[in-house]
Write a protein that holds these residues in place. Sequence first.
Motif, PDB file in Angstrom:
ATOM      1  N   ILE A 207       8.749  -8.599   6.095  1.00 49.92           N
ATOM      2  CA  ILE A 207       8.696  -7.311   6.882  1.00 49.92           C
ATOM      3  C   ILE A 207      10.171  -6.603   6.632  1.00 49.92           C
ATOM      4  O   ILE A 207      10.270  -5.436   6.566  1.00 49.92           O
ATOM      5  CB  ILE A 207       8.490  -7.663   8.308  1.00 49.92           C
ATOM      6  CG1 ILE A 207       7.127  -8.018   8.501  1.00 49.92           C
ATOM      7  CG2 ILE A 207       9.143  -6.693   9.313  1.00 49.92           C
ATOM      8  CD1 ILE A 207       6.885  -8.767   9.975  1.00 49.92           C
ATOM      9  N   ASP A 208      11.094  -7.520   6.448  1.00 48.73           N
ATOM     10  CA  ASP A 208      12.512  -6.877   5.996  1.00 48.73           C
ATOM     11  C   ASP A 208      12.345  -6.137   4.755  1.00 48.73           C
ATOM     12  O   ASP A 208      12.761  -5.036   4.661  1.00 48.73           O
ATOM     13  CB  ASP A 208      13.572  -8.099   6.055  1.00 48.73           C
ATOM     14  CG  ASP A 208      13.991  -8.396   7.160  1.00 48.73           C
ATOM     15  OD1 ASP A 208      13.789  -7.750   8.034  1.00 48.73           O
ATOM     16  OD2 ASP A 208      14.521  -9.609   7.218  1.00 48.73           O
ATOM     17  N   ALA A 210       9.491  -4.713   3.505  1.00 46.27           N
ATOM     18  CA  ALA A 210       8.651  -3.541   3.821  1.00 46.27           C
ATOM     19  C   ALA A 210       9.738  -2.428   4.271  1.00 46.27           C
ATOM     20  O   ALA A 210       9.570  -1.343   4.213  1.00 46.27           O
ATOM     21  CB  ALA A 210       7.658  -3.995   4.745  1.00 46.27           C
ATOM     22  N   GLU A 211      10.567  -2.813   5.349  1.00 45.48           N
ATOM     23  CA  GLU A 211      11.432  -1.696   5.827  1.00 45.48           C
ATOM     24  C   GLU A 211      12.224  -1.139   4.648  1.00 45.48           C
ATOM     25  O   GLU A 211      12.396   0.249   4.737  1.00 45.48           O
ATOM     26  CB  GLU A 211      12.353  -2.348   7.046  1.00 45.48           C
ATOM     27  CG  GLU A 211      11.768  -2.466   8.073  1.00 45.48           C
ATOM     28  CD  GLU A 211      12.484  -3.426   9.231  1.00 45.48           C
ATOM     29  OE1 GLU A 211      13.427  -4.064   8.654  1.00 45.48           O
ATOM     30  OE2 GLU A 211      11.715  -3.917  10.069  1.00 45.48           O
TER      31      GLU A 211
ATOM     32  N   ARG B  35       3.776   2.965   8.478  1.00 44.73           N
ATOM     33  CA  ARG B  35       3.462   1.552   8.903  1.00 44.73           C
ATOM     34  C   ARG B  35       2.419   0.964   7.658  1.00 44.73           C
ATOM     35  O   ARG B  35       2.357  -0.238   7.799  1.00 44.73           O
ATOM     36  CB  ARG B  35       2.532   1.475  10.119  1.00 44.73           C
ATOM     37  CG  ARG B  35       3.075   1.496  11.027  1.00 44.73           C
ATOM     38  CD  ARG B  35       2.400   1.750  12.571  1.00 44.73           C
ATOM     39  NE  ARG B  35       3.068   1.518  13.604  1.00 44.73           N
ATOM     40  CZ  ARG B  35       2.899   1.861  14.934  1.00 44.73           C
ATOM     41  NH1 ARG B  35       1.638   2.169  15.227  1.00 44.73           N
ATOM     42  NH2 ARG B  35       3.738   1.604  15.753  1.00 44.73           N
ATOM     43  N   THR B  38       4.383  -2.041   5.611  1.00 46.39           N
ATOM     44  CA  THR B  38       4.519  -3.188   6.471  1.00 46.39           C
ATOM     45  C   THR B  38       3.039  -3.994   6.287  1.00 46.39           C
ATOM     46  O   THR B  38       2.996  -5.017   6.123  1.00 46.39           O
ATOM     47  CB  THR B  38       4.832  -2.869   7.961  1.00 46.39           C
ATOM     48  OG1 THR B  38       5.932  -1.917   8.131  1.00 46.39           O
ATOM     49  CG2 THR B  38       5.202  -4.141   8.641  1.00 46.39           C
ATOM     50  N   LEU B  42       2.502  -7.269   4.314  1.00 46.71           N
ATOM     51  CA  LEU B  42       2.114  -8.428   5.117  1.00 46.71           C
ATOM     52  C   LEU B  42       0.615  -8.935   4.461  1.00 46.71           C
ATOM     53  O   LEU B  42       0.498  -9.866   4.327  1.00 46.71           O
ATOM     54  CB  LEU B  42       1.833  -8.039   6.270  1.00 46.71           C
ATOM     55  CG  LEU B  42       3.152  -8.108   7.364  1.00 46.71           C
ATOM     56  CD1 LEU B  42       2.837  -7.586   8.910  1.00 46.71           C
ATOM     57  CD2 LEU B  42       3.647  -9.595   7.413  1.00 46.71           C
ATOM     58  N   LYS B 193      13.295 -12.620  14.414  1.00 48.71           N
ATOM     59  CA  LYS B 193      13.066 -11.441  14.362  1.00 48.71           C
ATOM     60  C   LYS B 193      12.357 -11.153  15.759  1.00 48.71           C
ATOM     61  O   LYS B 193      10.999 -10.837  15.635  1.00 48.71           O
ATOM     62  CB  LYS B 193      12.215 -10.872  13.096  1.00 48.71           C
ATOM     63  CG  LYS B 193      12.599  -9.597  12.619  1.00 48.71           C
ATOM     64  CD  LYS B 193      11.878  -9.218  11.243  1.00 48.71           C
ATOM     65  CE  LYS B 193      11.897  -7.745  10.869  1.00 48.71           C
ATOM     66  NZ  LYS B 193      13.241  -7.131  10.856  1.00 48.71           N
ATOM     67  N   LEU B 196       9.590  -8.222  16.727  1.00 47.50           N
ATOM     68  CA  LEU B 196       7.979  -8.231  16.380  1.00 47.50           C
ATOM     69  C   LEU B 196       7.050  -8.671  17.353  1.00 47.50           C
ATOM     70  O   LEU B 196       5.940  -7.793  17.317  1.00 47.50           O
ATOM     71  CB  LEU B 196       7.950  -9.365  15.191  1.00 47.50           C
ATOM     72  CG  LEU B 196       8.125  -8.632  13.725  1.00 47.50           C
ATOM     73  CD1 LEU B 196       7.574  -9.875  12.621  1.00 47.50           C
ATOM     74  CD2 LEU B 196       7.205  -7.529  13.588  1.00 47.50           C
ATOM     75  N   ARG B 203       4.610  -3.511  15.974  1.00 49.59           N
ATOM     76  CA  ARG B 203       3.347  -3.946  15.465  1.00 49.59           C
ATOM     77  C   ARG B 203       2.597  -2.719  14.501  1.00 49.59           C
ATOM     78  O   ARG B 203       2.330  -1.728  15.043  1.00 49.59           O
ATOM     79  CB  ARG B 203       2.305  -4.343  16.119  1.00 49.59           C
ATOM     80  CG  ARG B 203       1.780  -5.754  16.256  1.00 49.59           C
ATOM     81  CD  ARG B 203       1.184  -6.209  17.199  1.00 49.59           C
ATOM     82  NE  ARG B 203      -0.055  -5.670  17.536  1.00 49.59           N
ATOM     83  CZ  ARG B 203      -1.214  -5.972  18.443  1.00 49.59           C
ATOM     84  NH1 ARG B 203      -0.804  -7.103  18.959  1.00 49.59           N
ATOM     85  NH2 ARG B 203      -2.008  -5.456  18.380  1.00 49.59           N
ATOM     86  N   PRO B 204       2.411  -2.815  13.458  1.00 43.19           N
ATOM     87  CA  PRO B 204       1.750  -1.740  12.439  1.00 43.19           C
ATOM     88  C   PRO B 204       0.426  -1.483  12.890  1.00 43.19           C
ATOM     89  O   PRO B 204      -0.127  -2.448  13.399  1.00 43.19           O
ATOM     90  CB  PRO B 204       1.825  -2.209  10.966  1.00 43.19           C
ATOM     91  CG  PRO B 204       1.956  -3.800  11.046  1.00 43.19           C
ATOM     92  CD  PRO B 204       2.453  -4.272  12.644  1.00 43.19           C
TER      93      PRO B 204
END
Lengths: 260, 204
Positions: A207-208, A210-211, B35, B38, B42, B193, B196, B203-204
């Motif tokens: 996630i980091d 992705a940012e 989004r 992300t 993921l 984190k 989240l 949340r995407p």
Amino acid sequence: MGHLRFTGLPEPDGATAAGSVIGRLDPRLRIVATLCFAVTVVGLSSLVALCLACAVSLAFLFLSRQPPWRTLRRVAMMDGFILFMLVLLPFTVPGEPAFELWGLTASREGVFRAVEIALTANAVILALMTLVGSMAPATLGHALHALRCPTTLIHLLMFTIRYIHVLQGEYLRLREAMKVRGFRPASNWHSYRSLGYLVGMMLVRAIDRAERILEAMKCRGFSGRLLLPHPFHLTAADAAFAVGLLAVCGGLLGFDSVWH
Amino acid sequence: MHIVDGALSSPVVIAGAVATAGGIAMGLRTLTLERIPTAGVLSAAFFVASLIHVPIGPSSVHLILNGLAGLLLGWAAFPALFVGLVLQAVFFGFGGLTVLGVNTFNIAMPAVLTGIIFGRLIASGSVVRGAVWAGIGGAFAIAATAGFVGLSLALTGEEYLPAVGFVFFAHIPVMVVEGILTAFAVLLVRQAKPELFAPGGVRP
């Protein structure tokens, strides 16, 4: 045990079958052809027609110049997974008794059903791996986009293809770090906690990452439009392949209806 | 567990494809441009994580982590897991082509359900209580997946009923391992984190 059994997704843009007959065909055509072939094969019911379909898939494997043993080994792995389901079928499908094993009677219909499923699954997955799996993953994304798949879905596919390699590297690094600290996976609470933390850490880092990616994309003025570096062209060879494939599908269906 | 081409009856295959198309449409609606990275990263993370083999007794199981995917992605778990299954089928030969819809539904619907049922429970309360709920959610997702796989087979024909029993039995160790790992993964994510899982988080 516990290591990554991962022979690897091909590199995002590393062409794998560029020089072969199939590698030269239009990727869009290869996807549509695979779908047509798959639907045809699933519709077949005579064993002879299904054997012919498997032979056609083997011909695709030959024409695609994919490494034959590696591809066939993967198909065999899939067969391993479905084996338990297939060996149960002869004993659970009612019908004419064929043979007895440990007091259980196997029916002819059940044996046919199991063989039918095995042949169908093998023919389809082999065609998919040779016609579509022989293209670079990024080309698959471009071709699906050209076939009017939703842009958002293609974005997601392209991101996934791109970052599987990056995250695989990250996973192997974390795993290495655990290994030098003496971690050996076993069936105990400590192992499960460590592997759970590993998964959690991978997600946090993902996630980091992705940012940062989003920032970098914004910085370059990304507007959500996909650029296609290789516009596709249908050639005479594509037309010939399409006609040939339709003939094969028609032939298989015809054969199936006659034989039955 | 993947179902292969030719194993299911046409109505089941078609119903699975239609349901998955609906799920993907729902998921794509939640994915704005912001989004997509992300969700994409993921999705790749879950693809890699699903290749981790976890020892259990004399054998080992590979992770599915669909519960965790649902907790982090919500409805976007549908397109994300679909993409993973497409890549697995095309490049590794797992599963099949005409059954992609059924296979996606069997894995992604439990993910979405886990997100809906357990998402709030995890966000409220202490970190440890959240982890316990996450563990229950992870195990629930596998149980629901086994249930949907069993249902797909049972709807195809009675001859599969013994195989359905086997599917449930085979998924029990997977349930336990997934539950424990999901609990610890969420425990770590909430400490490293916390935003989240915060209500109305990213949340995407």
